[in-house]
Design an enzyme around this catalytic site. Sequence first.
Site, PDB file in Angstrom:
ATOM      1  N   TYR A  40      -8.322  -0.861  -6.316  1.00 39.25           N
ATOM      2  CA  TYR A  40      -7.342  -1.581  -5.499  1.00 39.25           C
ATOM      3  C   TYR A  40      -6.112  -1.887  -6.343  1.00 39.25           C
ATOM      4  O   TYR A  40      -6.233  -2.380  -7.459  1.00 39.25           O
ATOM      5  CB  TYR A  40      -7.930  -2.897  -4.974  1.00 39.25           C
ATOM      6  CG  TYR A  40      -8.022  -2.890  -3.467  1.00 39.25           C
ATOM      7  CD1 TYR A  40      -6.864  -2.757  -2.705  1.00 39.25           C
ATOM      8  CD2 TYR A  40      -9.238  -2.989  -2.818  1.00 39.25           C
ATOM      9  CE1 TYR A  40      -6.934  -2.724  -1.318  1.00 39.25           C
ATOM     10  CE2 TYR A  40      -9.318  -2.959  -1.437  1.00 39.25           C
ATOM     11  CZ  TYR A  40      -8.159  -2.824  -0.695  1.00 39.25           C
ATOM     12  OH  TYR A  40      -8.241  -2.793   0.664  1.00 39.25           O
ATOM     13  N   GLU A  44      -2.840  -3.227  -4.815  1.00 36.48           N
ATOM     14  CA  GLU A  44      -1.756  -3.711  -3.938  1.00 36.48           C
ATOM     15  C   GLU A  44      -0.591  -4.202  -4.779  1.00 36.48           C
ATOM     16  O   GLU A  44      -0.785  -4.941  -5.760  1.00 36.48           O
ATOM     17  CB  GLU A  44      -2.267  -4.846  -3.050  1.00 36.48           C
ATOM     18  CG  GLU A  44      -3.173  -4.342  -1.938  1.00 36.48           C
ATOM     19  CD  GLU A  44      -3.814  -5.487  -1.184  1.00 36.48           C
ATOM     20  OE1 GLU A  44      -4.195  -6.477  -1.821  1.00 36.48           O
ATOM     21  OE2 GLU A  44      -3.940  -5.369   0.049  1.00 36.48           O
ATOM     22  N   THR A  68       7.256  14.306   3.476  1.00 31.40           N
ATOM     23  CA  THR A  68       5.829  14.471   3.242  1.00 31.40           C
ATOM     24  C   THR A  68       5.701  15.168   1.892  1.00 31.40           C
ATOM     25  O   THR A  68       6.685  15.684   1.352  1.00 31.40           O
ATOM     26  CB  THR A  68       5.155  15.371   4.301  1.00 31.40           C
ATOM     27  OG1 THR A  68       5.763  16.663   4.231  1.00 31.40           O
ATOM     28  CG2 THR A  68       5.303  14.813   5.692  1.00 31.40           C
ATOM     29  N   LYS A 126       3.745  19.751   2.778  1.00 33.28           N
ATOM     30  CA  LYS A 126       4.251  20.926   3.506  1.00 33.28           C
ATOM     31  C   LYS A 126       4.785  21.925   2.477  1.00 33.28           C
ATOM     32  O   LYS A 126       4.015  22.359   1.634  1.00 33.28           O
ATOM     33  CB  LYS A 126       5.257  20.485   4.555  1.00 33.28           C
ATOM     34  CG  LYS A 126       4.589  19.561   5.608  1.00 33.28           C
ATOM     35  CD  LYS A 126       5.513  19.093   6.702  1.00 33.28           C
ATOM     36  CE  LYS A 126       4.758  18.164   7.650  1.00 33.28           C
ATOM     37  NZ  LYS A 126       5.629  17.570   8.676  1.00 33.28           N
TER      38      LYS A 126
HETATM   39  C1  LIG Z   1       5.484  16.478   9.475  1.00 32.83           C
HETATM   40  C2  LIG Z   1       6.642  15.609   9.708  1.00 32.83           C
HETATM   41  C3  LIG Z   1       6.539  14.218   9.602  1.00 32.83           C
HETATM   42  C4  LIG Z   1       5.255  13.451   9.544  1.00 32.83           C
HETATM   43  O1  LIG Z   1       4.342  13.703   8.635  1.00 32.83           O
HETATM   44  P1  LIG Z   1       2.841  13.175   8.747  1.00 32.83           P
HETATM   45  O2  LIG Z   1       2.413  13.205   7.324  1.00 32.83           O
HETATM   46  O3  LIG Z   1       2.117  14.105   9.638  1.00 32.83           O
HETATM   47  O4  LIG Z   1       2.857  11.785   9.280  1.00 32.83           O
HETATM   48  C5  LIG Z   1       7.696  13.469   9.697  1.00 32.83           C
HETATM   49  N1  LIG Z   1       8.880  14.055   9.906  1.00 32.83           N
HETATM   50  C6  LIG Z   1       9.018  15.378  10.037  1.00 32.83           C
HETATM   51  C7  LIG Z   1      10.375  15.949  10.263  1.00 32.83           C
HETATM   52  C8  LIG Z   1       7.906  16.208   9.956  1.00 32.83           C
HETATM   53  O5  LIG Z   1       8.043  17.516  10.132  1.00 32.83           O
END
Ligand SMILES: *Cc1c(COP(=O)(O)O)cnc(C)c1O
Length: 413
Positions: free
Chosen positions: A47, A49, A224, A227
């Site tokens: 933890y 925080e 994120t 991706k």
């Molecule tokens: C994928 C995405 C998000 C959100 O991501 P998560 O991790 O799924 O919550 C936010 N903004 C854009 C433009 C995205 O393509």
Amino acid sequence: MQKDLVLQSLINEETDRQNQGIELIASENYPSLDVMEAQGSILTAKYAEGYPGNRYYGGCEVIDKVEDLARDRAKELFGAKYANVQPHSGSQANYAAYHALMPNGGKVLSLVLNDGGHLTHGSPVSFSSHTYSFSHYPLGDEGRLSIEEIKKALDEHDPDVFLAGYSSYPYDIDFKAMRKAIDEHNARKGTHTLFMVDMAHIAGIVAAGLCQNPVEYADVVTSTTHKTLRGPRGGLILSNNEDYFKALDSAVFPYAQGGPLEHVIAAKGVAFLEALQPEFKEYMKKVLENTKTAAEEFLSMGVSSSGSENHLFLLNVLDSYGLNGKEAQIRLGKAGITVNKNMIHNDTLSAFKTSGIRIGFAAATTRGCSTSEAIEIAHLIDRVLKGEDPLAIKKRCVEIASGWKRIEAIRHL
Ligand SMILES: *Cc1c(COP(=O)(O)O)cnc(C)c1O
């Protein structure tokens, strides 16, 4: 190997699915073993925080170093003075960023949702539209962003926050021109519209220095990490506007979240280090080349394709094959090709059906997809959508995917 054999068999099943399939979902990628090992580490037990040097619990000496490492690498990678590596996801990053930038009820100007916005950019089913007041700017000719449309919308709506960054926009984004438009709007109207960029999709391209870096122009940038950036599933906030550093920290914790996922933060640090290497730039160049080549191959086959300047493109499957996006997605799935249905510019169908599909090459390129394979995949997709038996095409798809690096054995460093 799990003692829980039920779960182990599901993990095996999913590993096989991933290894045999051609993964073209533009928001997915394969993190390295190093990333996954950090994410699976004992750091999950702690933890913490608060933030490094200022935690609610004791025993955080080591965790502080882990989080500092990730923050420092994120700052170096993106040229940011401020980084917050705690958001659990991209949506959580946006949730916190909005809160730091404006009061509840504040006005946000985002892209027309059907043209590539994310749920958190004002969708009626997301918290965003319930907490803030959204208006939208349209795309211009040929489905491209238009600075003229943006200027008009800024003057018309006078938002607290102008939001750029999208989930299915296949072209370059001129963040510098947006900054200028906002500055001019503010000077003309005596207002203080802030510039927020959600670079969730293109973070890897930004990291590789292959497109404009929004961190240079925006007040706050969210992202994120899973991706194109190819890290663990998670979120990130960056900024160079000192007025908001404190507000961003407290918007993430304690406003939006509790204890940070330090094992994921460690894995983010690994991914940032990987993205700092020259190999990452080479990888991202290949992603862009594969994507552009496949997008143009469709054009040369007479298919309505958006073309591409990044890691994704859109096909108008309704015009080209008489199928809606949902039907196309299902048919391609049977052939072992994973894509998602997607709205296209001026779509006449609902979000459940759509006229388009979205295709991206970040994940396939991580496994080793070559440009000639990207071209072949475009033809396989075309054959399936024209009505050839998907099961017959699947054989070739499995063959291609089986020739690539195996999922468990992906090492990036
Ligand atoms: C994928 C995405 C998000 C959100 O991501 P998560 O991790 O799924 O919550 C936010 N903004 C854009 C433009 C995205 O393509």
